[in-house]
Design a protein around this motif. Structure first.
Motif, mmCIF file in Angstrom:
data_model
loop_
_atom_site.group_PDB
_atom_site.id
_atom_site.type_symbol
_atom_site.label_atom_id
_atom_site.label_comp_id
_atom_site.label_asym_id
_atom_site.label_seq_id
_atom_site.Cartn_x
_atom_site.Cartn_y
_atom_site.Cartn_z
ATOM 1 N N GLU A 100 5.877 -0.259 14.022
ATOM 2 C CA GLU A 100 4.703 -0.219 13.359
ATOM 3 C C GLU A 100 4.017 0.880 13.639
ATOM 4 O OE1 GLU A 100 2.640 -3.722 12.631
ATOM 5 O OE2 GLU A 100 4.431 -5.040 13.460
ATOM 6 N N GLY A 101 3.131 1.293 12.737
ATOM 7 C CA GLY A 101 2.207 2.412 12.927
ATOM 8 C C GLY A 101 2.435 3.719 12.725
ATOM 9 N N VAL A 102 3.672 4.048 12.317
ATOM 10 C CA VAL A 102 4.115 5.498 12.223
ATOM 11 C C VAL A 102 3.358 6.061 10.833
ATOM 12 C CG1 VAL A 102 6.106 6.902 11.605
ATOM 13 C CG2 VAL A 102 6.335 5.011 13.217
ATOM 14 N N PHE A 103 3.604 5.309 9.665
ATOM 15 C CA PHE A 103 2.667 5.444 8.551
ATOM 16 C C PHE A 103 1.343 5.657 8.425
ATOM 17 C CE2 PHE A 103 0.789 4.272 4.718
ATOM 18 C CZ PHE A 103 0.844 5.260 3.871
ATOM 19 N N GLN A 104 0.681 4.755 9.170
ATOM 20 C CA GLN A 104 -0.664 4.787 9.541
ATOM 21 C C GLN A 104 -1.198 6.180 10.091
ATOM 22 O OE1 GLN A 104 1.058 2.174 9.779
ATOM 23 N NE2 GLN A 104 0.261 0.271 9.190
ATOM 24 N N LYS A 105 -0.407 6.525 11.359
ATOM 25 C CA LYS A 105 -0.851 7.638 12.084
ATOM 26 C C LYS A 105 -0.372 8.937 11.325
ATOM 27 C CE LYS A 105 0.365 5.472 16.649
ATOM 28 N NZ LYS A 105 1.256 5.677 17.620
ATOM 29 N N PHE A 106 0.449 9.167 10.413
ATOM 30 C CA PHE A 106 0.930 10.235 9.586
ATOM 31 C C PHE A 106 0.004 10.384 8.206
ATOM 32 C CE2 PHE A 106 3.553 12.696 6.852
ATOM 33 C CZ PHE A 106 4.030 13.819 7.502
ATOM 34 N N SER A 107 -0.242 9.197 7.830
ATOM 35 C CA SER A 107 -1.332 9.233 6.814
ATOM 36 C C SER A 107 -2.812 9.770 7.145
ATOM 37 C CB SER A 107 -1.496 7.820 6.058
ATOM 38 O OG SER A 107 -1.867 6.938 6.902
ATOM 39 N N TYR A 132 7.218 6.645 4.532
ATOM 40 C CA TYR A 132 6.760 5.227 4.641
ATOM 41 C C TYR A 132 8.149 4.324 4.282
ATOM 42 C CZ TYR A 132 5.046 1.055 1.808
ATOM 43 O OH TYR A 132 4.889 -0.292 1.332
ATOM 44 N N GLY A 133 8.998 5.021 3.328
ATOM 45 C CA GLY A 133 10.273 4.156 3.232
ATOM 46 C C GLY A 133 11.259 3.981 4.580
ATOM 47 N N PHE A 134 11.183 4.820 5.537
ATOM 48 C CA PHE A 134 11.631 4.952 6.684
ATOM 49 C C PHE A 134 11.259 3.855 7.778
ATOM 50 C CE2 PHE A 134 14.274 8.797 5.618
ATOM 51 C CZ PHE A 134 15.457 8.240 5.725
#
Length: 217
Positions: A100-107, A132-134
């Motif tokens: 978790e948290g990959v998308f949040q950090k990148f965004s 997001y998809g990954f």
């Protein structure tokens, strides 16, 4: 009929389990870099293109896996798994194999990029959609797993591609609508959160797909 159910599953995913966990981050990103409703539409549409690439690829790989196995019992096994995943969704039992948290950090990193042109925003949104998809659609994993299991049983690469593209369209339409709407979407999201029946719809759809698969000729 099954493609229509998969499309509905996409819509109910975005408005069900994902609306509390991930969708707020998506809307924060689309609002944060958009200067108008038109930009909000383009940014959110590009974001959908990104995760559609990932989901459709997964559909093709699942179908290829089904072709490789090539045995009669696969459809029954796939149907049982789809029903199990549907029951998990009904009881709000999520699972994931991703961090978790990959998308949040990148965004958040992309939001810090100020004064960029619209083409760059679109490109960034596509990349973010792929991320997001990954690594971010954790809330959707039980539903996605059920659909991929269903698709594998078909052993048809073209069907796998279009089935997951259909799911992506259903998933993306609420995101595009809310992103285009702007600040007003916050009130809509708050109302949907209170109506938990949408999550149940996702589970019921998976169970129907599983039964459809088991009893189809």
């Amino acid at each position: 009929m099954d493609l229509f159910l998969i499309f509905l599953a996409g819509i109910s995913t975005a408005l069900g389990p994902c609306i509390v966990t991930v969708l707020p981050f998506v809307l924060a990103y689309t609002f944060g870099i958009s200067n108008s409703r038109f930009e909000g539409f383009l940014v959110s549409f590009s974001f959908m293109v990104g995760f559609s690439i990932v989901f459709s690829t997964l559909g093709v790989l699942s179908s290829a896996f089904g072709i490789f196995l090539n045995f009669t019992l696969l459809k029954y096994i796939a149907g049982i798994f789809a029903i199990i995943f549907g029951i998990l969704v009904l009881f709000n039992k999520n699972f994931t194999f991703r961090k978790e948290g990959v998308f949040q950090k990148f965004s958040k990193k992309l939001l810090k990029m100020n004064n960029i042109s619209l083409p760059v925003k679109i490109l960034n949104s596509i990349v973010l959609g792929i991320v997001y998809g990954f690594g971010a659609n954790i809330c959707a994993d039980p539903i996605l797993a059920g659909i991929l299991t269903f698709v594998a049983s078909k052993a048809d690469v073209y069907y796998g591609f279009f089935a997951l593209l259909t799911y992506s369209l259903g998933y993306g339409i609420p995101i595009i609508f809310l992103s285009t709407l702007g600040a007003e979407s916050k009130q809509i999201v708050e109302k949907i959160v209170k109506k938990k029946f949408i999550t149940y719809i996702s589970g019921i759809i998976l169970i129907i797909l599983g039964l459809f698969l088991i009893f189809s000729v």
